[in-house]
Each structure stands twice: as C-alpha cells, then as structure tokens.
Design a protein around this motif. Structure first.
Motif, PDB file in Angstrom:
ATOM      1  N   ARG A  84       3.538 -11.118   9.585  1.00 44.21           N
ATOM      2  CA  ARG A  84       3.528 -10.534  10.678  1.00 44.21           C
ATOM      3  C   ARG A  84       2.359  -9.854  11.189  1.00 44.21           C
ATOM      4  O   ARG A  84       1.604 -10.035  12.231  1.00 44.21           O
ATOM      5  CB  ARG A  84       4.604  -9.721  10.746  1.00 44.21           C
ATOM      6  N   LEU A  85       1.589  -9.098  10.487  1.00 43.42           N
ATOM      7  CA  LEU A  85       0.613  -8.273  10.837  1.00 43.42           C
ATOM      8  C   LEU A  85      -0.734  -9.031  10.265  1.00 43.42           C
ATOM      9  O   LEU A  85      -1.913  -8.485  10.755  1.00 43.42           O
ATOM     10  CB  LEU A  85       0.393  -6.786   9.817  1.00 43.42           C
ATOM     11  N   ARG A  86      -0.862 -10.314   9.775  1.00 39.71           N
ATOM     12  CA  ARG A  86      -1.926 -10.838   9.471  1.00 39.71           C
ATOM     13  C   ARG A  86      -2.735 -10.052   8.715  1.00 39.71           C
ATOM     14  O   ARG A  86      -4.357 -10.079   8.897  1.00 39.71           O
ATOM     15  CB  ARG A  86      -2.590 -11.675  10.566  1.00 39.71           C
ATOM     16  N   ALA A  87      -2.363  -8.899   7.895  1.00 42.03           N
ATOM     17  CA  ALA A  87      -3.214  -7.983   7.272  1.00 42.03           C
ATOM     18  C   ALA A  87      -4.520  -7.604   8.037  1.00 42.03           C
ATOM     19  O   ALA A  87      -5.304  -7.025   7.487  1.00 42.03           O
ATOM     20  CB  ALA A  87      -4.030  -8.861   5.950  1.00 42.03           C
ATOM     21  N   SER A  88      -3.859  -7.255   9.570  1.00 44.35           N
ATOM     22  CA  SER A  88      -4.910  -6.556  10.388  1.00 44.35           C
ATOM     23  C   SER A  88      -5.138  -5.394  10.309  1.00 44.35           C
ATOM     24  O   SER A  88      -5.986  -4.772  10.732  1.00 44.35           O
ATOM     25  CB  SER A  88      -4.262  -7.108  11.789  1.00 44.35           C
ATOM     26  N   VAL A  89      -4.139  -4.642   9.599  1.00 45.80           N
ATOM     27  CA  VAL A  89      -4.371  -3.142   9.331  1.00 45.80           C
ATOM     28  C   VAL A  89      -4.678  -2.825   7.846  1.00 45.80           C
ATOM     29  O   VAL A  89      -4.454  -3.673   6.983  1.00 45.80           O
ATOM     30  CB  VAL A  89      -2.941  -2.379   9.720  1.00 45.80           C
ATOM     31  N   ASP A  90      -5.158  -1.776   7.530  1.00 47.24           N
ATOM     32  CA  ASP A  90      -5.507  -1.450   6.226  1.00 47.24           C
ATOM     33  C   ASP A  90      -4.347  -1.285   5.414  1.00 47.24           C
ATOM     34  O   ASP A  90      -3.298  -0.549   5.732  1.00 47.24           O
ATOM     35  CB  ASP A  90      -6.393  -0.238   5.911  1.00 47.24           C
ATOM     36  N   ALA A  91      -4.417  -1.659   3.903  1.00 44.58           N
ATOM     37  CA  ALA A  91      -3.505  -1.477   3.073  1.00 44.58           C
ATOM     38  C   ALA A  91      -3.718  -0.461   2.305  1.00 44.58           C
ATOM     39  O   ALA A  91      -4.879  -0.243   1.716  1.00 44.58           O
ATOM     40  CB  ALA A  91      -3.232  -2.557   2.151  1.00 44.58           C
ATOM     41  N   ARG A  92      -2.956   0.692   2.438  1.00 47.87           N
ATOM     42  CA  ARG A  92      -3.307   1.981   1.801  1.00 47.87           C
ATOM     43  C   ARG A  92      -2.948   1.886   0.164  1.00 47.87           C
ATOM     44  O   ARG A  92      -3.553   2.327  -0.772  1.00 47.87           O
ATOM     45  CB  ARG A  92      -2.423   3.139   2.233  1.00 47.87           C
ATOM     46  N   ALA A  93      -1.980   1.380  -0.117  1.00 49.22           N
ATOM     47  CA  ALA A  93      -1.357   0.777  -1.359  1.00 49.22           C
ATOM     48  C   ALA A  93      -0.445  -0.334  -1.511  1.00 49.22           C
ATOM     49  O   ALA A  93       0.136  -0.735  -0.623  1.00 49.22           O
ATOM     50  CB  ALA A  93      -0.404   2.101  -1.857  1.00 49.22           C
ATOM     51  N   VAL A  94      -0.355  -0.921  -2.532  1.00 48.76           N
ATOM     52  CA  VAL A  94       0.226  -2.393  -2.600  1.00 48.76           C
ATOM     53  C   VAL A  94       1.322  -1.895  -3.995  1.00 48.76           C
ATOM     54  O   VAL A  94       0.703  -1.668  -5.229  1.00 48.76           O
ATOM     55  CB  VAL A  94      -0.517  -3.490  -3.227  1.00 48.76           C
ATOM     56  N   VAL A  95       2.531  -1.954  -3.892  1.00 46.97           N
ATOM     57  CA  VAL A  95       3.541  -1.430  -4.911  1.00 46.97           C
ATOM     58  C   VAL A  95       4.679  -2.477  -5.177  1.00 46.97           C
ATOM     59  O   VAL A  95       5.222  -2.941  -4.183  1.00 46.97           O
ATOM     60  CB  VAL A  95       4.131  -0.250  -4.294  1.00 46.97           C
ATOM     61  N   PRO A  96       4.585  -3.110  -6.333  1.00 49.95           N
ATOM     62  CA  PRO A  96       5.632  -4.364  -6.753  1.00 49.95           C
ATOM     63  C   PRO A  96       6.918  -3.384  -7.107  1.00 49.95           C
ATOM     64  O   PRO A  96       6.925  -3.332  -8.208  1.00 49.95           O
ATOM     65  CB  PRO A  96       4.895  -4.884  -7.924  1.00 49.95           C
ATOM     66  N   VAL A  97       7.620  -3.281  -6.023  1.00 50.28           N
ATOM     67  CA  VAL A  97       8.775  -2.238  -6.118  1.00 50.28           C
ATOM     68  C   VAL A  97       9.885  -3.183  -7.195  1.00 50.28           C
ATOM     69  O   VAL A  97      10.205  -4.357  -6.941  1.00 50.28           O
ATOM     70  CB  VAL A  97       9.450  -2.089  -4.694  1.00 50.28           C
ATOM     71  N   GLY A  98      10.435  -2.241  -8.191  1.00 56.71           N
ATOM     72  CA  GLY A  98      11.236  -3.190  -9.035  1.00 56.71           C
ATOM     73  C   GLY A  98      10.569  -3.546 -10.462  1.00 56.71           C
ATOM     74  O   GLY A  98      11.165  -3.898 -11.376  1.00 56.71           O
ATOM     75  N   ALA A  99       9.258  -3.745 -10.378  1.00 56.33           N
ATOM     76  CA  ALA A  99       8.319  -4.336 -11.509  1.00 56.33           C
ATOM     77  C   ALA A  99       8.641  -3.531 -12.795  1.00 56.33           C
ATOM     78  O   ALA A  99       8.966  -3.916 -13.716  1.00 56.33           O
ATOM     79  CB  ALA A  99       7.055  -4.401 -11.036  1.00 56.33           C
ATOM     80  N   GLU A 100       8.571  -2.134 -12.621  1.00 52.90           N
ATOM     81  CA  GLU A 100       8.681  -1.276 -13.793  1.00 52.90           C
ATOM     82  C   GLU A 100      10.020  -1.553 -14.601  1.00 52.90           C
ATOM     83  O   GLU A 100      10.044  -1.616 -15.906  1.00 52.90           O
ATOM     84  CB  GLU A 100       8.553   0.126 -13.459  1.00 52.90           C
ATOM     85  N   GLN A 101      11.154  -1.883 -13.903  1.00 55.09           N
ATOM     86  CA  GLN A 101      12.282  -1.940 -14.571  1.00 55.09           C
ATOM     87  C   GLN A 101      12.700  -3.505 -14.753  1.00 55.09           C
ATOM     88  O   GLN A 101      13.849  -3.784 -15.493  1.00 55.09           O
ATOM     89  CB  GLN A 101      13.337  -1.495 -13.526  1.00 55.09           C
ATOM     90  N   ALA A 102      11.813  -4.232 -14.705  1.00 58.72           N
ATOM     91  CA  ALA A 102      12.043  -5.705 -14.530  1.00 58.72           C
ATOM     92  C   ALA A 102      11.814  -6.333 -16.251  1.00 58.72           C
ATOM     93  O   ALA A 102      10.800  -5.421 -16.601  1.00 58.72           O
ATOM     94  CB  ALA A 102      11.273  -6.769 -13.555  1.00 58.72           C
ATOM     95  N   LYS A 103      12.284  -7.561 -16.419  1.00 57.08           N
ATOM     96  CA  LYS A 103      12.015  -8.084 -17.819  1.00 57.08           C
ATOM     97  C   LYS A 103      11.624  -9.491 -17.452  1.00 57.08           C
ATOM     98  O   LYS A 103      11.744  -9.926 -16.240  1.00 57.08           O
ATOM     99  CB  LYS A 103      13.523  -8.161 -18.665  1.00 57.08           C
ATOM    100  N   PRO A 104      10.750  -9.899 -18.103  1.00 58.05           N
ATOM    101  CA  PRO A 104       9.761 -11.167 -18.166  1.00 58.05           C
ATOM    102  C   PRO A 104      11.288 -12.396 -17.949  1.00 58.05           C
ATOM    103  O   PRO A 104      12.107 -11.989 -18.948  1.00 58.05           O
ATOM    104  CB  PRO A 104       9.052 -11.230 -19.212  1.00 58.05           C
ATOM    105  N   ALA A 105      11.258 -13.226 -17.571  1.00 64.66           N
ATOM    106  CA  ALA A 105      12.287 -14.283 -17.311  1.00 64.66           C
ATOM    107  C   ALA A 105      12.448 -14.964 -18.652  1.00 64.66           C
ATOM    108  O   ALA A 105      10.996 -15.035 -19.255  1.00 64.66           O
ATOM    109  CB  ALA A 105      12.155 -15.350 -16.189  1.00 64.66           C
ATOM    110  N   PRO A 106      13.568 -15.421 -19.080  1.00 66.59           N
ATOM    111  CA  PRO A 106      13.564 -16.259 -20.224  1.00 66.59           C
ATOM    112  C   PRO A 106      12.527 -17.234 -20.407  1.00 66.59           C
ATOM    113  O   PRO A 106      12.201 -18.150 -19.391  1.00 66.59           O
ATOM    114  CB  PRO A 106      15.000 -16.985 -20.331  1.00 66.59           C
ATOM    115  N   GLY A 107      11.781 -17.463 -21.313  1.00 66.68           N
ATOM    116  CA  GLY A 107      10.829 -18.464 -21.650  1.00 66.68           C
ATOM    117  C   GLY A 107       9.169 -17.873 -21.341  1.00 66.68           C
ATOM    118  O   GLY A 107       8.458 -18.504 -21.898  1.00 66.68           O
ATOM    119  N   VAL A 108       9.210 -16.946 -20.730  1.00 67.14           N
ATOM    120  CA  VAL A 108       7.882 -16.426 -20.333  1.00 67.14           C
ATOM    121  C   VAL A 108       7.111 -15.782 -21.392  1.00 67.14           C
ATOM    122  O   VAL A 108       5.904 -16.317 -21.601  1.00 67.14           O
ATOM    123  CB  VAL A 108       7.984 -15.465 -19.059  1.00 67.14           C
ATOM    124  N   LEU A 109       7.796 -14.885 -22.045  1.00 65.56           N
ATOM    125  CA  LEU A 109       6.771 -14.471 -23.280  1.00 65.56           C
ATOM    126  C   LEU A 109       6.898 -15.289 -24.407  1.00 65.56           C
ATOM    127  O   LEU A 109       5.517 -15.596 -25.108  1.00 65.56           O
ATOM    128  CB  LEU A 109       7.713 -13.283 -23.970  1.00 65.56           C
TER     129      LEU A 109
END
Lengths: 318, 318
Positions: free
Chosen positions: A160-185
């Motif tokens: 939507r914004l075509r990255a036309s405004v500055d990004a102050r932070a990029v946060v992968p919400v939920g990543a900290e609590q996530a587990k790798p999918a089966p097979g990844v490791l």
C-alpha cells in the motif's frame, strides 16, 4: 548434495530456479519466509511460499514475479463492489483458490507445513518447501504517517505505502514464541551447504533467522554457509530493501549486509562485479568473498550465480 | 400494503419480480429459505437468499435462474486442479465474492440476518429480505444409493443426484431448535397479506414453516394467506418437486399441495387454468380457489399472477 536455501519471495524463487538448473541432482530444501503472511477476506495468504511454489511449479506471472500467470480479478472486483477491501492487495481469481484450499485445511487442523506439502503435491516444485514455522508470525513495521506513529503489517508497508515512508522498526511479531516447522532443524543439520539467496536480509532472511533455533542450527551445522548480496552498486537489485535496512541500522551496501549477517553465521559472500571494491572489506570481517555477476537477468545468468555460490562453498570447505 | 412472501429460490425470486411490478408501492418482506444453505470450501453459501437478491438486484443469470450473469469459473477450476471439490456445485467467481463477504461477516460475529442486510445494501432488491432463521438449518434427504441407506445434504440430492433416486424422507436438520430471525414474526404480525409463491412446498416453503413459531404466526396473523400452485397439470412447473412431495406422501397435483398446506394455514389457492378441474376439490377442503394462468413465462405473465393472488386476498378478506 543436500542444499538448504532460506528464501523470501521473488528474489529467492528466481534464485532457486537457477540453483535447480545448476545442480539438477541436488536434494534442495527451501525454508520459506512466512513473516509476510496476511489474513485477507478471512483467508490465509502466504505470499512468499506461493511465489516459490508458483515460480518453480510453472504457474508464476513471469513479468511481475508474483501471482499466477493468465490471471483475472473477478472475485476482487466483486469484493470491491461490496465495499470490502483492501483494494491495494492484488489477489487474483486463480490465486484465490490456493488461499481457499489453504484456509480450509488449516481450519480442519492441519499445520501450515502439511498444507504447504499438499499444495506442492499439485505444483511439483522440485524442491522440498517448508515454512519456517507452523506458528503465526507477522512482520509489522513501525512508521510515522500523517504525524502519527503506528505499526502496519509488512504488506501494508510494502504494497500500500510502497515503502514511501521511513521504517522506524521492523518487528516479526510472534517470532520469539515460534518454533521451527517440522523438518527445518533436521534439514539444516543434514545439509551439505546452506545458501542465502539475494533475498531481503531484513524482512525475508532476517525473519527466518528470527525463529528461535534456526540461526543456531545454521551456525552449528558445520557446513559452508554462502550468501549472495541483494545490494548491487549501493542499491537493492529489486524491491525497497534499503528502506528496511535503514530501520535496522544497516547501510545499503553489499559489504554492510555481509557484516550484518556476520562471520558467526556466514562463511562466504558473493558481491556483484561492480562491487569488487567491497571484497577486501568483507574478507576483513572474516567472510570469504568473491565478486561475480549477480543480476538474475535470465535462467543462465541465475544458474551461473548458483554455481559461483556452490564453488565458493567448496573453497570454504577445503 | 404490507406483503410478506415465503420464498425459496428460482420460483420465489421470479414471482417476487412479478409482485414488485404488480404492487410497486407495496412494502414487501421476504422470508427466505435457508434450509438449502451449504458450507463449501469453508464458505457459507445461501443459494435461495442469493437467488432472490441477485434476481431482484439485477445480477442474476437469467437463463439458468441462479448464479451471477456474465460468470466465470476460474476459482472452481483451480480448486479442481488441487483435487478439491465438490465439482458438482457450480460456484462462479463473482458468486464466490458474495460467499467470502458473508463468511467473513459471520466469522466476525454478525448473525445471518445482519449479513443478508449488508449484502442487500449493494443489491438493493427493493424488498426486505430476511432469512427464516439466524440458526443453522440444513435440509437432509434420506435416500437409498447403491443398495445403501444414507442421508445426503439437499444440495447433493438436488444438484449432484438430480433427484434421480427416491427420497425416503426430507428432514430440516436443526429446525426444531431454531428461532425465527429477528423481524420475521413481527413482519408476519404486521402483514396485510401473506403469499406462498410457486416455490417447492416441501424443501422451500415447507422448511420455512418448520421453524417453530412461523407456522403459528401465519395462522394467527388474521390476514389472507394465498398460495400459488407449483404443480401445473400434475407436474412441477420446474425442478423436481414431485420427488420430495412423494417423500412426504403428497401427490403431485395442485389440489394435493393445497390440502398439504391445509385450510388452517391457507385461505386461498391459485391453480393453473389447465387444473380448473381441481378448483372444486380445493374449495371442498375449505380453501378458496381460482384457476388462472400460472406460467411465469415473462414479467407481464408473472405480474398478472401476482395481481390474481392479491385479488383473491381481497375476496378472502371481504
């Protein structure tokens, strides 16, 4: 040879096509980014997984790099007639079917990894495509818009914004609590070489690395880890990677991205020929570096890049 | 004049178009059958409500009588390519959007009546369209197929099997526990006349009457209740009403259907001119009866039928 590739969307998918041509007998596992997944119209949309699946399965819209070839937009037009959006996200009719099947399977209790395998049974991408996690992770971008601070979904920032405004932070919400999918490791543990394609280092590869356990599994794999710079001549080859690199305090240069990954993760780094001047800087950071053509202009050029990455892996191993 | 119409799909919708032409200033409330609703591809599909909405809103496929005009089937084709069916149910791309909006609103917690109102805000059908109930009701048909007794969803019986096997029983599953949707009983209580269009007496009007409270509200309304026979010359005008009539032990004749509704419910009954011989039989059952042309061949013919129904209502009232 068992190759594991951490892939985002268009860049990762195109690189994979070259890799398959360069190493037709290799056993390739792709760990796909799901941080840009989004729920639209009640449907679960996985843009990066689908871009890889469609590209390798022969269903991609080649010009735009995402979405289906020979696509129409009847459903979207009708949704708009009901006043239902967002209109800025281009879901085509053929594409809708993928999201309907995925959503129905998820609702029936299948994890995303099983759903992805089922979708790939149709597309036969010639690689094993794993989502980085079965858990929900959504990359959000903190921005200032009209004087107000707010966080938007990555797709809203990017599309939507075509990255036309500055990004102050990029946060992968939920990543900290996530587990790798089966097979990844397991795939990382069994790999002979691990590749980072010229995907976005923050919102594609970076999000995959944010899933606890994946970064460690790569570092501990004891096999060559080779990356290809998505920055050529101080600018992203495609997309707007510079915007999100700035948010994490990284310059948009081939050398800065290599240092961002770091020698603890990366053994080798390919920069474009125009960035040959950066080789010494990268090597000074403890990462073996070569300057080679890095523009994925066609399949031959992309296959050559993949061969260079595999050659550098052999050098590192030796 | 406040008119309440109990409507199924195609027959009800076409009759309503005639009624609007015959009584342009009337305040028309439609109580729509939801017994043939079905969940397909994770989406809630309401065939009868949509047929009324599309027909009166100008979006119907005129030839087939259901579905959208100028329709395509890309989503369905793609679903089939994934091996996802059923293939026997013809959901078009435009139509999909309606079901996506509906499903999303239901998931957000809105009752079906509110969703239907929201969808009608686009279509402006010129009537107030109410589902008979916000509760889930699904008509199932007990059949014998390949020597085995089983119950199938009405849509499977009607669309996949084309009613080619005998129906042993027709059961509106869930009806007993259902409540009329908000507005239904109020509309019946406020009505000046109540009409049963030439819809299927078992799986359309019959299912509406199976919702506790609706039959009683009609009987107690104290206003003329007039029906139009869906059987002309001992055969259904369209569809396969004879199959489900047999399941409830009713002959496929105009008089038998009138007796099935009964004089406790019905004050007047229109039969087709070819069934003029049935008038005496219907009147003997305590239901005023007239023989008039009942083929909805075009809007004029249909409007004439509606006018005959309103005329008969005035006769009953007088």
């Amino acid at each position: 040879m068992r190759i594991v590739v951490l892939a985002g969307g268009i860049g990762g998918a195109r690189f994979l096509r070259g890799l398959k041509a360069a190493a037709p007998d290799a056993d390739i596992t792709v760990i796909g980014n799901t941080g840009d997944d989004i729920h639209l119209f009640g449907l679960k949309v996985c843009p990066d997984l689908d871009t890889v699946m469609y590209t390798l399965g022969g269903g991609i819209n080649e010009e735009q790099g995402w979405g289906r070839a020979d696509e129409t937009f009847r459903v979207k037009e009708e949704l708009a007639a009901y006043g239902v959006g967002p209109e800025w996200f281009g879901l085509g009719d053929r594409d809708f079917a993928t999201h309907i099947v995925r959503t129905q399977m998820l609702a029936a209790g299948f994890p995303l990894s099983a759903v992805t395998e089922a979708l790939c049974a149709r597309w036969q991408p010639g690689v094993r495509l794993l989502p980085m996690s079965d858990d929900r992770i959504e990359t959000h971008v903190a921005i200032e818009e009209d004087g107000e601070q707010r966080a938007v979904h990555f797709q809203e920032y990017w599309v939507r914004l075509r990255a036309s405004v500055d990004a102050r932070a990029v946060v992968p919400v939920g990543a900290e609590q996530a587990k790798p999918a089966p097979g990844v490791l397991e795939a990382l543990g069994d790999a002979d070489v691990i590749l980072f394609p010229p995907s976005n280092p923050v919102v594609s590869v970076g999000t995959i690395l944010a899933v606890p356990g994946i970064r460690e599994a790569i570092a501990d794999a004891g096999v060559p880890v080779i990356g290809l710079s998505p920055i050529v001549g101080d600018a992203p080859v495609r997309g707007m990677a510079d915007k999100v690199l700035a948010a994490v305090g990284v310059e948009s240069t081939a050398a800065a991205v290599a240092r961002h990954y770091g020698s603890g993760l990366l053994d080798g780094w390919l920069v474009d020929s125009v960035d040959a001047g950066a080789v010494a800087e990268v090597e000074a950071a403890g990462i073996r570096c070569r300057a080679v053509p890095l523009m994925m202009t066609d399949l031959d050029a992309t296959a050559a890049m993949a061969r260079e990455a595999l050659t550098l892996a052999e050098e590192v191993r030796a």
